[in-house]
Structure formats: structure tokens, C-alpha cells
Design a protein around this motif. Structure first.
Motif, PDB file in Angstrom:
ATOM      1  N   CYS A   1      -4.869   5.871   1.395  1.00 34.57           N
ATOM      2  CA  CYS A   1      -4.189   4.596   1.206  1.00 34.57           C
ATOM      3  C   CYS A   1      -4.667   4.004  -0.110  1.00 34.57           C
ATOM      4  O   CYS A   1      -5.854   4.009  -0.402  1.00 34.57           O
ATOM      5  CB  CYS A   1      -4.542   3.657   2.362  1.00 34.57           C
ATOM      6  SG  CYS A   1      -3.685   2.071   2.314  1.00 34.57           S
ATOM      7  N   SER A   2      -3.724   3.513  -0.908  1.00 34.84           N
ATOM      8  CA  SER A   2      -4.113   2.855  -2.158  1.00 34.84           C
ATOM      9  C   SER A   2      -3.184   1.679  -2.422  1.00 34.84           C
ATOM     10  O   SER A   2      -2.031   1.672  -2.001  1.00 34.84           O
ATOM     11  CB  SER A   2      -4.093   3.836  -3.322  1.00 34.84           C
ATOM     12  OG  SER A   2      -2.791   4.329  -3.524  1.00 34.84           O
ATOM     13  N   SER A   3      -3.719   0.692  -3.115  1.00 37.25           N
ATOM     14  CA  SER A   3      -2.948  -0.507  -3.433  1.00 37.25           C
ATOM     15  C   SER A   3      -3.500  -1.116  -4.709  1.00 37.25           C
ATOM     16  O   SER A   3      -4.710  -1.163  -4.912  1.00 37.25           O
ATOM     17  CB  SER A   3      -3.059  -1.522  -2.295  1.00 37.25           C
ATOM     18  OG  SER A   3      -2.389  -2.711  -2.623  1.00 37.25           O
ATOM     19  N   GLU A   4      -2.599  -1.590  -5.551  1.00 38.99           N
ATOM     20  CA  GLU A   4      -3.026  -2.310  -6.742  1.00 38.99           C
ATOM     21  C   GLU A   4      -3.480  -3.695  -6.303  1.00 38.99           C
ATOM     22  O   GLU A   4      -2.747  -4.406  -5.608  1.00 38.99           O
ATOM     23  CB  GLU A   4      -1.853  -2.403  -7.715  1.00 38.99           C
ATOM     24  CG  GLU A   4      -2.217  -2.982  -9.056  1.00 38.99           C
ATOM     25  CD  GLU A   4      -1.024  -3.046  -9.989  1.00 38.99           C
ATOM     26  OE1 GLU A   4      -1.036  -3.940 -10.845  1.00 38.99           O
ATOM     27  OE2 GLU A   4      -0.095  -2.235  -9.854  1.00 38.99           O
ATOM     28  N   ALA A   5      -4.710  -4.073  -6.683  1.00 38.12           N
ATOM     29  CA  ALA A   5      -5.252  -5.372  -6.285  1.00 38.12           C
ATOM     30  C   ALA A   5      -6.405  -5.744  -7.213  1.00 38.12           C
ATOM     31  O   ALA A   5      -7.110  -4.883  -7.704  1.00 38.12           O
ATOM     32  CB  ALA A   5      -5.760  -5.318  -4.846  1.00 38.12           C
ATOM     33  N   ASN A   6      -6.583  -7.051  -7.435  1.00 39.54           N
ATOM     34  CA  ASN A   6      -7.741  -7.525  -8.176  1.00 39.54           C
ATOM     35  C   ASN A   6      -8.146  -8.876  -7.607  1.00 39.54           C
ATOM     36  O   ASN A   6      -7.378  -9.829  -7.725  1.00 39.54           O
ATOM     37  CB  ASN A   6      -7.431  -7.661  -9.667  1.00 39.54           C
ATOM     38  CG  ASN A   6      -8.689  -7.895 -10.478  1.00 39.54           C
ATOM     39  OD1 ASN A   6      -9.782  -7.583 -10.043  1.00 39.54           O
ATOM     40  ND2 ASN A   6      -8.532  -8.479 -11.656  1.00 39.54           N
ATOM     41  N   PRO A   7      -9.309  -8.973  -6.945  1.00 36.88           N
ATOM     42  CA  PRO A   7     -10.345  -7.956  -6.845  1.00 36.88           C
ATOM     43  C   PRO A   7      -9.911  -6.785  -5.976  1.00 36.88           C
ATOM     44  O   PRO A   7      -8.921  -6.866  -5.249  1.00 36.88           O
ATOM     45  CB  PRO A   7     -11.516  -8.706  -6.217  1.00 36.88           C
ATOM     46  CG  PRO A   7     -10.931  -9.889  -5.532  1.00 36.88           C
ATOM     47  CD  PRO A   7      -9.681 -10.237  -6.275  1.00 36.88           C
TER      48      PRO A   7
ATOM     49  N   PRO B   1       0.814  -1.221   0.000  1.00 39.51           N
ATOM     50  CA  PRO B   1       0.000   0.000   0.000  1.00 39.51           C
ATOM     51  C   PRO B   1       0.846   1.268   0.000  1.00 39.51           C
ATOM     52  O   PRO B   1       1.907   1.331   0.617  1.00 39.51           O
ATOM     53  CB  PRO B   1      -0.804  -0.092   1.301  1.00 39.51           C
ATOM     54  CG  PRO B   1      -0.747  -1.525   1.697  1.00 39.51           C
ATOM     55  CD  PRO B   1       0.564  -2.039   1.184  1.00 39.51           C
ATOM     56  N   SER B   2       0.350   2.269  -0.692  1.00 39.37           N
ATOM     57  CA  SER B   2       0.957   3.596  -0.714  1.00 39.37           C
ATOM     58  C   SER B   2       0.106   4.499   0.167  1.00 39.37           C
ATOM     59  O   SER B   2      -1.121   4.517   0.039  1.00 39.37           O
ATOM     60  CB  SER B   2       0.970   4.111  -2.158  1.00 39.37           C
ATOM     61  OG  SER B   2       1.358   5.451  -2.200  1.00 39.37           O
ATOM     62  N   VAL B   3       0.743   5.227   1.080  1.00 41.43           N
ATOM     63  CA  VAL B   3       0.000   6.081   2.006  1.00 41.43           C
ATOM     64  C   VAL B   3       0.447   7.532   1.878  1.00 41.43           C
ATOM     65  O   VAL B   3       1.587   7.817   1.509  1.00 41.43           O
ATOM     66  CB  VAL B   3       0.159   5.617   3.470  1.00 41.43           C
ATOM     67  CG1 VAL B   3      -0.409   4.224   3.656  1.00 41.43           C
ATOM     68  CG2 VAL B   3       1.601   5.648   3.910  1.00 41.43           C
TER      69      VAL B   3
END
Length: 143
Positions: free
Chosen positions: A77-83, A56-58
Motif C-alpha cells: 500500500c502506498s499513498s502520497e502524503a506529507n507528513p 492509496p494504491s494497493v
């Protein structure tokens, strides 16, 4: 209407490389890589890759740039994820364990208090895994 003349054969990919072929419609997905599948002969129609959240990027946003008591602050907070991931923020307690949690990707403090100073962690979680950010410090200045 389209009918298969036999059971389809599935091809499973791990990080884009073919790993398994068979008539099973599932595969064990590990949180350390991405996985996708296609029906044999239709690689161009493969499923989207699924994977656990990446690191995660904060960040913190304050209108004045300096975090002053009584002001407004938003954590992000963001994170690359699938789903897609669900996010939870934790304030680290004095014994370095996660304390009170706050659900959501962008919690806000308004007005922020000096007691809100400290280290925070963000977790990103989906069905394939959970990843926690590095600690992020907030220092609220008294006016």
C-alpha cells in the motif's frame, strides 16, 4: 545571528495560491488541500506543503503470479502524503465492516491459507487525515 526588527508577517498558501496574510503562525489545515507558508518577502523560502494522504494504491505480489495455498504473498500500500503516512490493512468481514487489522505498509502471508481469501482495505493516515483504499480481493487457490 539574525534578528527581526518586528514580528514577522506570515503568508499562507492553499494549493499554491495565497489565502491569508497576518502575524499568526498557524492556520487551520483542511484534509482536502495542501498548505504551506512563508515569511512576507521570502516566498522563495516557503515551507514544504503539508497534506493528508491521497487515495492509496494497493497491490499484491506472489512469486508464482498465482496465489496458491502454502505460498508466499505480500500486500503493498502506498499513498502520497506529507507528513508521511502510517498504513494499516484490514480484512473486510462478512458484514462489510473492517475486521482484524495488520499494521504496516507491506504485510506478508507465509504460508498463505485459503482462509486468507477475501477483500482487504488499506488505510493511510497522518496528522492531517485518513484515506481508505478501494476493496482489494485475494483469492487463494487450493493445490
Amino acid at each position: 545571528m539574525c534578528h527581526f526588527t518586528r514580528y514577522p508577517t506570515y503568508i499562507w498558501y492553499r494549493d499554491g495560491t495565497q489565502r491569508h496574510q497576518g502575524r499568526f503562525d498557524w492556520v487551520d489545515i483542511n484534509s482536502e488541500y495542501s498548505a504551506s507558508c512563508a515569511i512576507e518577502g521570502s516566498k522563495q523560502l516557503s515551507s514544504p506543503s503539508v497534506y493528508a494522504p491521497k487515495n492509496p494504491s494497493v497491490s499484491v505480489r506472489s512469486p508464482s503470479g498465482v496465489i496458491k495455498e502454502g505460498g508466499s504473498v505480500t500486500l503493498s500500500c502506498s499513498s502520497e502524503a506529507n507528513p508521511a503516512a502510517d498504513y494499516t490493512w484490514f480484512k473486510v468481514t462478512t458484514d462489510h465492516s473492517p475486521g482484524h487489522s495488520v499494521q504496516g505498509q507491506q504485510p506478508s502471508f507465509h504460508p498463505i491459507q485459503s482462509s486468507d481469501s477475501g477483500q482487504y482495505l488499506c488505510t493511510a493516515k497522518n496528522d492531517l487525515g485518513t484515506t481508505t483504499s478501494s476493496p482489494f480481493s485475494i483469492d487463494v487457490k487450493c493445490e
